[in-house]
Design a protein around this motif. Structure first.
Motif, PDB file in Angstrom:
ATOM      1  N   LEU A  26      35.485  44.431  49.654  1.00 30.91           N
ATOM      2  CA  LEU A  26      36.500  43.386  49.522  1.00 30.91           C
ATOM      3  C   LEU A  26      35.892  42.001  49.360  1.00 30.91           C
ATOM      4  N   LEU A  27      34.587  41.944  49.142  1.00 28.08           N
ATOM      5  CA  LEU A  27      33.892  40.685  48.881  1.00 28.08           C
ATOM      6  C   LEU A  27      33.239  40.792  47.515  1.00 28.08           C
ATOM      7  N   GLN A  28      33.300  39.700  46.754  1.00 30.76           N
ATOM      8  CA  GLN A  28      32.814  39.733  45.367  1.00 30.76           C
ATOM      9  C   GLN A  28      31.742  38.678  45.116  1.00 30.76           C
ATOM     10  N   GLY A  29      30.826  38.543  46.078  1.00 30.87           N
ATOM     11  CA  GLY A  29      29.734  37.588  45.957  1.00 30.87           C
ATOM     12  C   GLY A  29      29.956  36.384  46.851  1.00 30.87           C
ATOM     13  N   ASP A  30      28.948  36.051  47.671  1.00 28.39           N
ATOM     14  CA  ASP A  30      29.083  34.862  48.527  1.00 28.39           C
ATOM     15  C   ASP A  30      27.745  34.156  48.689  1.00 28.39           C
ATOM     16  N   VAL A  31      27.131  33.842  47.566  1.00 33.68           N
ATOM     17  CA  VAL A  31      25.869  33.105  47.612  1.00 33.68           C
ATOM     18  C   VAL A  31      26.071  31.766  48.302  1.00 33.68           C
ATOM     19  N   THR A  32      27.135  31.060  47.949  1.00 32.97           N
ATOM     20  CA  THR A  32      27.408  29.745  48.520  1.00 32.97           C
ATOM     21  C   THR A  32      28.634  29.796  49.432  1.00 32.97           C
ATOM     22  N   THR A  33      28.777  28.766  50.235  1.00 33.24           N
ATOM     23  CA  THR A  33      29.962  28.654  51.094  1.00 33.24           C
ATOM     24  C   THR A  33      31.229  28.612  50.255  1.00 33.24           C
ATOM     25  N   GLU A  34      31.166  27.932  49.126  1.00 32.92           N
ATOM     26  CA  GLU A  34      32.339  27.836  48.249  1.00 32.92           C
ATOM     27  C   GLU A  34      32.733  29.210  47.714  1.00 32.92           C
ATOM     28  N   ASP A  35      31.755  30.038  47.361  1.00 32.12           N
ATOM     29  CA  ASP A  35      32.047  31.396  46.886  1.00 32.12           C
ATOM     30  C   ASP A  35      32.881  32.155  47.920  1.00 32.12           C
ATOM     31  N   TYR A  36      32.483  32.028  49.168  1.00 29.34           N
ATOM     32  CA  TYR A  36      33.150  32.762  50.242  1.00 29.34           C
ATOM     33  C   TYR A  36      34.539  32.191  50.515  1.00 29.34           C
ATOM     34  N   ASP A  37      34.610  30.887  50.703  1.00 25.73           N
ATOM     35  CA  ASP A  37      35.887  30.268  51.075  1.00 25.73           C
ATOM     36  C   ASP A  37      36.948  30.457  49.995  1.00 25.73           C
ATOM     37  N   LYS A  38      36.547  30.466  48.744  1.00 25.38           N
ATOM     38  CA  LYS A  38      37.504  30.646  47.653  1.00 25.38           C
ATOM     39  C   LYS A  38      38.203  32.003  47.765  1.00 25.38           C
ATOM     40  N   GLN A  39      37.465  33.018  48.125  1.00 23.67           N
ATOM     41  CA  GLN A  39      38.078  34.339  48.259  1.00 23.67           C
ATOM     42  C   GLN A  39      38.979  34.419  49.484  1.00 23.67           C
ATOM     43  N   ILE A  40      38.536  33.836  50.582  1.00 26.36           N
ATOM     44  CA  ILE A  40      39.309  33.903  51.822  1.00 26.36           C
ATOM     45  C   ILE A  40      40.617  33.116  51.706  1.00 26.36           C
ATOM     46  N   TYR A  99      45.435  41.110  45.613  1.00 27.67           N
ATOM     47  CA  TYR A  99      44.478  40.816  44.543  1.00 27.67           C
ATOM     48  C   TYR A  99      43.068  41.244  44.946  1.00 27.67           C
ATOM     49  N   ARG A 100      42.705  40.997  46.194  1.00 24.33           N
ATOM     50  CA  ARG A 100      41.387  41.412  46.661  1.00 24.33           C
ATOM     51  C   ARG A 100      41.259  42.936  46.655  1.00 24.33           C
ATOM     52  N   ALA A 101      42.360  43.622  46.964  1.00 24.26           N
ATOM     53  CA  ALA A 101      42.331  45.087  46.919  1.00 24.26           C
ATOM     54  C   ALA A 101      42.139  45.595  45.497  1.00 24.26           C
ATOM     55  N   LEU A 102      42.762  44.935  44.539  1.00 27.56           N
ATOM     56  CA  LEU A 102      42.591  45.328  43.138  1.00 27.56           C
ATOM     57  C   LEU A 102      41.146  45.122  42.699  1.00 27.56           C
ATOM     58  N   ARG A 103      40.564  44.006  43.085  1.00 35.57           N
ATOM     59  CA  ARG A 103      39.152  43.770  42.741  1.00 35.57           C
ATOM     60  C   ARG A 103      38.252  44.801  43.435  1.00 35.57           C
TER      61      ARG A 103
END
Length: 428
Positions: free
Chosen positions: A88-102, A109-113
């Motif tokens: 259920l995570l699609q990459g979190d190199v940066t803090t922004e990558d992570y926060d955008k998904q959360i 949508y996360r389940a579809l990905r």
């Protein structure tokens, strides 16, 4: 002679007919790594009836009604197991990558990905995965597990850990106004009673494993060794492990450095995840206690440069420290299990199988590296009676790669055939 009654005879005939009616497939390949023997079996033949392996070896009688699949110059092996992923995570190199998904992506949508990620993993040869937390997606991993099991979506069978556990201040997102209520990446608990209740809650909602974050905030001591801030008190962590084991489940501990590793070993967890810096004495205790070590090197190598560039300078030093730890663990005979932390990198980057190359770089033989993802991983996940080796009565999870990975470990990145429970995974 024993008299056979008519009903028993009829039942016997019906049973024999049912067995005969099952799909029979024979897979041929130039060679086979069966997960048990140190030697390669060449040539290789595997007979699959229904969802089970019926026979395997050099000389196997081929039934007249069998469908024959000839893989040519390929190496056949058990279906691969990735023991540390986040679908259920699609990459979190940066803090922004992570926060955008959360914050910006809905759970549907996360389940579809995630369903797309599962298909990538299956076609890469991974027929089983342990998902070690949903990163704010609550119990969606349980739905994904059920969807795969019921044939709704294709993918590896899943063992899931749902929300994971940490303490107040121990996990992100961070840096936002305290007046705003926002999603957390994990379930936050404080105190022994909350710890026990959270374990019961997660298992009641479908968790197969319990995941804990045993440390955070990594830093170098003056002597150059890696350290961290522990999250749970020893009493809290012990309560989590005790309650989990009482309910006949297991605990995986994210533990990067000495304090987290030490508390995890003392509490009796079942696997140490990442383990960037582990002392020799700790490694010996892990071996003695049967604690598995899941290094997840590919994710570290992938995210470290970006996180260092973002301003977290410590990450630039971590790959070298980690590599040296894996080498010492291999030399000391610690049980190393394959895990990639996929989700920390994007699933469509197709990086999972590169972990084999890092394991070989860090001291394992190619055969040992393959076993980390087959027989060793099956043992770590309590699936050894069904998976991990190619032998009669085991589930027919089979993977083939082009060439010979014992002479070129990058062959593990060239999967040409995947079968899960007797069914060939279709490729575009």
């Amino acid at each position: 002679m024993r008299k056979i009654t008519l009903p028993l005879l009829v039942l016997s005939l019906l049973f024999a007919a049912a067995i005969q009616a099952q799909d029979v497939t024979v897979i041929r390949a130039a060679r086979m790594i069966d997960g048990r023997a140190n030697e390669v079996i060449a040539p290789a033949v595997v007979l699959v009836r229904g969802d089970r392996i019926e026979a395997a070896g050099k000389d196997v009688t081929v039934p007249a009604n069998a469908k024959v699949i000839d893989l040519g110059d390929a190496t056949l092996m058990p279906g691969l197991i990735d023991a540390h992923v986040h679908v259920l995570l699609q990459g979190d190199v940066t803090t922004e990558d992570y926060d955008k998904q959360i914050f910006r992506e809905s759970l549907p949508y996360r389940a579809l990905r995630a369903s797309r990620a599962l298909r990538f993993a299956l076609l890469a040869g991974f027929t089983t995965m342990r998902d070690l937390e949903t990163e704010g997606a609550m119990y969606t991993d349980v739905d994904l597990k059920n969807a795969v099991n019921h044939g709704v979506i294709p993918g590896p069978r899943l063992l899931v850990s749902t929300r994971a556990l940490s303490v107040t201040g121990g996990y992100g997102p961070t840096g936002y106004s305290p007046e705003i209520a926002y999603p957390r990446g994990v379930q936050i608990i404080d105190g022994v009673e909350q710890a026990r209740k959270a374990v019961r809650e997660q298992i009641a909602n479908g968790a197969d494993w319990i995941k804990v974050y045993a440390d955070r905030s990594y830093f170098l001591r003056p002597d150059g060794t890696l350290s961290s801030i522990p999250t749970f008190t020893p009493e809290e962590l012990k309560a989590i492990v005790d309650e989990t084991h009482r309910l006949r489940h297991k605990v995986a501990a994210h533990a990067m450095a000495f304090p987290g590793v030490e508390n995890s070993i003392a509490a009796g967890v079942d696997s140490i995840e990442h383990g960037l810096s582990i002392t020799d004495e700790q490694l010996d205790r892990m071996k003695a206690q049967g604690i598995f070590y899941c290094p997840t090197t590919i994710a570290l190598e992938h995210v470290a440069p970006g996180r260092a560039a973002e301003g977290r300078a410590i990450w630039a030093a971590l790959p070298k420290i980690h590599s040296e730890t894996v080498r010492r663990a291999a030399r000391r005979g610690v049980m190393i299990v394959f895990g990639t932390d996929a989700g920390a990198f994007e699933w469509d980057a197709h990086l999972q199988a590169k972990e084999f190359g890092y394991l070989v770089r860090d001291g394992l033989t190619p055969m040992q590296a393959i076993r980390t993802a087959t027989s060793v991983a099956a043992s770590a996940l309590d699936l050894g009676d069904r998976l991990g080796t190619i032998e009669p009565k085991k589930l027919a999870d089979l993977v083939a790669v082009s060439g010979n990975p014992l002479t070129d470990i990058t062959a593990m990145e060239r999967v040409s055939f995947v079968m899960k429970e007797g069914k060939v995974a279709p490729r575009d």
